[in-house]
Design a protein around this motif. Structure first.
Motif, PDB file in Angstrom:
ATOM      1  N   ARG A  23     -69.988  25.786  22.654  1.00 35.22           N
ATOM      2  CA  ARG A  23     -69.216  26.972  21.961  1.00 35.22           C
ATOM      3  C   ARG A  23     -67.943  26.477  21.301  1.00 35.22           C
ATOM      4  O   ARG A  23     -67.422  25.784  22.245  1.00 35.22           O
ATOM      5  N   THR A  24     -67.951  26.858  20.177  1.00 31.48           N
ATOM      6  CA  THR A  24     -66.653  26.560  19.304  1.00 31.48           C
ATOM      7  C   THR A  24     -65.917  27.695  19.210  1.00 31.48           C
ATOM      8  O   THR A  24     -66.216  28.702  18.994  1.00 31.48           O
ATOM      9  N   GLU A  25     -64.759  27.605  19.896  1.00 29.91           N
ATOM     10  CA  GLU A  25     -63.645  28.544  19.670  1.00 29.91           C
ATOM     11  C   GLU A  25     -62.324  28.065  18.945  1.00 29.91           C
ATOM     12  O   GLU A  25     -61.986  27.081  18.867  1.00 29.91           O
ATOM     13  N   LYS A  26     -62.127  29.012  17.766  1.00 35.28           N
ATOM     14  CA  LYS A  26     -60.780  28.781  17.162  1.00 35.28           C
ATOM     15  C   LYS A  26     -59.678  29.581  17.789  1.00 35.28           C
ATOM     16  O   LYS A  26     -59.996  30.664  17.972  1.00 35.28           O
ATOM     17  N   ARG A  43     -56.814  31.882  18.019  1.00 32.06           N
ATOM     18  CA  ARG A  43     -55.964  32.668  16.991  1.00 32.06           C
ATOM     19  C   ARG A  43     -54.793  33.240  17.736  1.00 32.06           C
ATOM     20  O   ARG A  43     -55.029  33.668  18.856  1.00 32.06           O
ATOM     21  N   GLU A  54     -52.396  27.689  12.554  1.00 32.19           N
ATOM     22  CA  GLU A  54     -52.754  27.438  13.721  1.00 32.19           C
ATOM     23  C   GLU A  54     -54.108  26.590  13.445  1.00 32.19           C
ATOM     24  O   GLU A  54     -55.027  27.328  12.762  1.00 32.19           O
ATOM     25  N   SER A  55     -54.445  25.548  14.270  1.00 30.45           N
ATOM     26  CA  SER A  55     -55.695  24.650  13.897  1.00 30.45           C
ATOM     27  C   SER A  55     -56.042  24.246  15.056  1.00 30.45           C
ATOM     28  O   SER A  55     -57.139  23.615  15.054  1.00 30.45           O
ATOM     29  N   GLN A  76     -55.158  20.421  19.719  1.00 28.62           N
ATOM     30  CA  GLN A  76     -54.485  21.195  18.643  1.00 28.62           C
ATOM     31  C   GLN A  76     -53.385  20.205  17.773  1.00 28.62           C
ATOM     32  O   GLN A  76     -52.470  20.572  17.403  1.00 28.62           O
ATOM     33  N   GLN A  80     -57.922  21.544  11.055  1.00 28.19           N
ATOM     34  CA  GLN A  80     -58.870  22.029  11.979  1.00 28.19           C
ATOM     35  C   GLN A  80     -60.123  21.022  11.928  1.00 28.19           C
ATOM     36  O   GLN A  80     -60.681  20.874  12.968  1.00 28.19           O
ATOM     37  N   ARG A 132     -61.525  19.241  15.153  1.00 27.09           N
ATOM     38  CA  ARG A 132     -62.948  19.385  15.644  1.00 27.09           C
ATOM     39  C   ARG A 132     -63.680  18.044  15.890  1.00 27.09           C
ATOM     40  O   ARG A 132     -64.279  17.796  16.969  1.00 27.09           O
TER      41      ARG A 132
END
Lengths: 325, 428
Positions: free
Chosen positions: B273-276, B278, B291-292, B308, B313, B317
């Protein structure tokens, strides 16, 4: 906007004297720390001699500018976008990470549906791939698409269109900048062109359309904030009326040009649904309903991170025509 | 931080000289391998040697990348086995010459001399052969990631973690390894030198093999800078060495290609699962966000990696994926090793194994000593160790010898157990 607790400001001050300045804009100590680190790295690399004094003065002035609300990307004058480095300037929208995700999704759609990669050899089309990017701004979408697709496509041309001369100049500079950095191949210089045109006046009659007889893809991230909400100071608040005027013109244009794939970025899912409805209405008007699929991505049941996306998140509307290409 | 008054620094000078001029005070309790080769190991060497000659003959006719790789692996075993057999044969011939009553006196003395030299070289060759028999670690050729996290001990552990990071950074620059600091997070507070997590990427090929001796818990005993009453504290920092996989395009080796679903180290993107991260609120063109941060969660194992450090981003990743892959690969390898240990325990009773949860080394500032608990080596030159110098190298070498000894002992025991079972089966 909620007030920052004194406690947090004090903590920030203890950590670094410049941190409270950044806190005004960042609102959280963690992101303020990150920004301070990035600013410091840049200040040191600009001062690049061992004169710590110069770097310190530079850093201080950078932090002051940031506390006045100048975007970090304008201070540092660039923003990473995929593998690319996009130069940013006042007056042109800064590329965002969402657009990055949408562009790579568009690239995978293009290679799946238009280039038919992974299918038998004889099916692969020999005609050059033609893409038009409306309201290109920094040119980031055009450049990233080229970077992603160039290894798989023999011939392609990408045209970036924007009304602003500043944006067009910046986009051209970005093209040269990224070719020099090596993040774009040399052929990008001939494959990508940027032209000043007004999308709201009928572009289809102008030079772009005349040359783009066989157009494959229309992609756009148009400005979706109305002038009212831009001027009344609500742009960073949560309530505003998004502007749909661009979508009408872009969609009419793409129906006229018979594009096989249209990708449009929208500000939130409500706007996305509105634009999707607009697509269907326009398709009826142009009587081009055959084989037309209109989808909103990411789908409502599964967002980018696995959980259902919220309504306030940006999305893309994809117009996809099967059998016409 | 360790601060000595100026008087003390002079006082230490003669000691430092002693440490440099004399060979280090070594206290070793290592597992001795016996000089003779156990029949089990010899049988193993012979079968591998036979495989080598068979494959080489096959390669002479047609090229096959897989076979070529295997031949490369087996070559040292085959050549040392040949050497060993040659030495044994010459000893036998000389013996028969000596026992023959017809031999002339002059020849007899020559043969005696020859025999002595042969007998002297035999143990060396035997030793080489046993070492060559130890299978290479599957990640031995890879670059590595070194993860440092403070354990028990609060602020002091964070301080020491920072010092360990510096130690490995200087060690890498001494050895000429290229490194990048993938991630460095400090504890919130006034100072920048309290680490909460750091990941160092060492880009040299084979760095995994060199640094894998460092996995485990490092213990520090000293009077911390944060201590007001001068009491000695004991805290712990855990270090983990993870393999860093090369890019899929460059890697020819399919077993290490993480994009191949058949590979042991394949990670299914569906399971991640990828979460950004925010700050919340509206997005889009309305706000300018910097925010990246990216957080990846591997759902089946619950492994979480967040990143981070970079403004991009995309870059965050990429790095997060690299670390996630490394962690999962290490966990899988560890599970496999654990299985092996269970198997061996079945045939030979208790086998000790040093996992990442065990205390492996103690840094004692009061006595200026550094002791490794596996090899039992103690070095009385802590400054040089923390400087990533020769002493650290010595400790790491001793641990590597210990690891090999251990592996050989386990292998020999396993082979002999197998032999016994085979004999039992024959008798029935």
């Amino acid at each position: 906007m909620p007030r920052i607790p004194t406690r947090v400001i004090l903590d920030a001050y203890r950590h670094d004297r410049l941190l409270p300045l950044l806190l005004r804009e960042c609102r959280s100590i963690n992101s303020a720390k990150n920004e301070l680190r990035w600013l410091r790295e840049r200040a040191v690399s600009i001062a690049h001699s061992k004169s710590t004094n110069r770097a310190a003065t530079l850093l201080k002035s950078m932090c002051r500018a940031r506390s006045r609300g100048v975007p970090l990307q304008y201070i540092l004058s660039d923003q990473p976008f995929g593998e690319l480095d996009i130069l940013c300037k006042r007056g042109v929208l800064i590329p965002r990470a969402d657009t990055e995700t949408f562009t790579s999704h568009a690239a995978s759609l293009i290679s799946r549906d238009i280039l038919k990669i992974g299918r038998p050899r004889d099916e692969t089309p020999t005609a050059p791939l033609r893409i038009i990017d409306l309201c290109t701004g920094t040119g980031c979408i055009s450049l990233l698409l080229h970077a992603l697709l160039a290894p798989r496509v023999q011939q392609m041309s990408i045209v970036g269109v924007d009304i602003s001369a500043t944006a067009i100049n910046l986009a051209r500079r970005n093209l040269i900048h990224n070719v020099q950095r090596g993040s774009l191949s040399d052929r990008a210089m001939t494959d990508i062109t940027f032209r000043p045109e007004n999308v709201l006046q009928d572009v289809s009659r102008s030079s772009v359309a005349m040359e783009s007889q066989q157009l494959n893809v229309v992609i756009s991230n148009p400005p979706y904030i109305s002038t009212e909400s831009f001027t009344d100071g609500t742009t960073t608040r949560s309530v505003r009326i998004p502007e749909d005027i661009f979508y009408y013109h872009i969609l009419s244009l793409s129906f006229n040009l018979k594009a096989g794939l249209v990708v449009l970025e929208c500000g939130d899912r409500l706007q996305g649904r509105r634009v999707a409805a607009l697509c269907n209405t326009l398709a009826q008007k142009y009587s081009r309903m055959d084989g037309l699929h209109v989808t909103v991505w990411p789908p409502a049941n599964q967002g980018l991170d696995g959980s259902p996306p919220e309504d306030i998140e940006p999305c893309i509307v994809i117009l996809h025509r099967t059998g016409s290409n | 931080m360790f601060k000595a008054p100026w008087v003390c620094s002079r006082f230490f000078v003669p000691f430092a000289r002693v440490g440099l001029s004399q060979p280090l005070l070594l206290q070793r309790r290592s597992l001795k391998t016996d000089v003779g080769l156990s029949p089990g190991l010899l049988a193993r060497a012979r079968s591998l040697g036979a495989e080598h000659s068979k494959l080489s003959a096959h390669l002479a006719n047609a090229f096959d990348a897989k076979a070529a790789k295997r031949v490369g692996e087996l070559a040292p075993i085959a050549s040392t086995l040949k050497e060993w057999e040659h030495a044994n044969k010459s000893i036998l011939e000389l013996m028969s010459l000596l026992h023959d009553p017809d031999t002339e006196n002059e020849l007899r003395t020559l043969a005696l001399e020859e025999l002595e030299t042969s007998k002297a070289t035999l143990p060396v060759i035997t030793d080489n052969l046993t070492k060559a028999l130890v299978p290479r670690h599957p990640f031995a050729d890879l670059p590595c990631l070194l993860e440092i996290r403070p354990g028990a001990g609060g602020d002091e552990a964070g301080l020491f973690a920072f010092e360990l990071l510096k130690m490995y950074v200087t060690f890498c620059s001494h050895r000429g390894f290229r490194y990048t600091l993938l991630k460095q997070e400090v504890v919130d507070g006034p100072a920048e030198d309290r680490l909460s997590e750091a990941i160092l990427e060492v880009e040299a090929d084979g760095a995994y093999d060199i640094l894998r001796t460092e996995s485990g818990v490092h213990r520090v005993q000293r009077v911390p800078a944060t201590e007001a009453k001068g009491r000695t504290h004991t805290s712990a920092v855990s270090v983990m060495v993870l393999p860093s996989f090369p890019d899929a395009e460059s890697g020819l080796d399919s077993s290490l290609n993480y994009e191949d679903p058949n590979s042991d180290y394949y990670v299914d993107p569906q399971e991640v699962r990828t979460e950004k991260m925010r700050a919340g609120g509206a997005g889009g063109q309305h706000v300018n966000k910097t925010e990246s941060a990216i957080r990846l969660t591997h759902i089946p194992t619950g492994t979480v990696v967040s990143m981070q450090d970079s403004r991009s981003q995309h870059a965050n990743r990429k790095k997060a994926w690299q670390i996630l892959r490394a962690k999962l690969a290490e966990a899988r390898q560890e599970a496999r090793e654990q299985e092996m240990v269970e198997l061996r325990r079945g045939v030979m009773g208790g086998v000790s194994r040093m996992g990442r949860g065990d205390k492996i080394r103690t840094y004692n500032y009061g006595q200026s000593r550094c002791t490794d608990h596996r090899s039992g080596l103690t070095v009385h030159n802590l400054d040089d160790v923390l400087d990533g110098g020769k002493s650290l190298q010595n400790i790491m070498d001793s641990v590597r010898t210990w690891l090999v000894d251990h592996e050989i002992a386990a292998m020999a025991a396993e082979e002999s157990a197998k032999n016994k079972e085979w004999l039992r089966a024959q008798q029935r």
